[in-house]
Scaffold this motif. Structure first.
Motif: not given
Length: 199
Positions: A9-25, A105-112
């Motif tokens: 979930n965290i990985r998918e949400l981070r990806t949907r937000k366009g964040l790298s692991q570094e930026l999330l940290a 945004k980020g809550r529905l499949k295919q919405i983006d």
């Protein structure tokens, strides 16, 4: 919820937000190593760490624990149809879908993907419409300047003006309606031509 599901979930949400692991940290003020361990399912975030991550990912902590992208064909169809707002005023065909996209945004499949297609097409269409109006006004002014006949320049040839503007509106309406049927059948919406303003 298992650590693996939470990690996903965290990985998918981070990806949907366009964040790298570094930026999330960096944004959550959690160490990069902790983010990596969470996403690898080696550890589970608790307390303050969970709150910080959820704030950056724009979800409630309890939603982060149970988050899963939903399917809502009805909302996708509504978002697509909302672009018909251009009939009232061209910019409404951009503003209404944008507001609907942000709300889910980020809550529905295919919405983006759908929202980006709709917005890119509507922005492109609005620019073409504006250029068409400029061309029509410019050609009218040119005829006035050349002929000096005010009645001829004001009226001009109304047929090609109606065809130009009416054709643009009709094309947009047909495309929106056709794509609504495609979404209902589970197919991807196709909007052409479009320039990728929203990526």
């Amino acid at each position: 919820m298992s650590k693996q599901n939470l990690a996903k979930n965290i990985r998918e949400l981070r990806t949907r937000k366009g964040l790298s692991q570094e930026l999330l940290a960096e944004k959550s003020k959690v160490s990069l190593r902790t983010v990596q361990r969470i996403e690898n399912g080696e550890t589970e975030p608790r307390g303050d760490t969970l709150i910080r991550l959820s704030e950056v990912l724009d979800v409630a902590p309890e939603d982060l624990m149970d988050w899963e992208a939903e399917e809502d064909k009805g909302f996708l169809m509504s978002l697509n149809l909302s672009s018909l707002g251009f009939i009232v005023f061209p910019l409404l065909g951009i503003i209404i879908p944008l507001i609907m996209w942000i709300s889910k945004k980020g809550r529905l499949k295919q919405i983006d993907q759908l929202a980006k297609n709709v917005l890119n097409f509507q922005i492109t269409w609005t620019i073409v419409l504006l250029l068409t109006y400029i061309w029509l006004i410019g050609s009218t002014y040119y005829r006035l300047h050349q002929s000096g006949d005010v009645s001829l320049s004001i009226l001009g040839n109304p047929v090609y003006k109606i065809i130009a503007i009416g054709g643009l509106y009709l094309y947009n309406i047909v495309l929106v309606v056709r794509n609504t049927f495609r979404i209902n059948q589970g197919n991807e919406a196709r909007y052409l031509p479009k320039i990728r303003f929203v990526r």
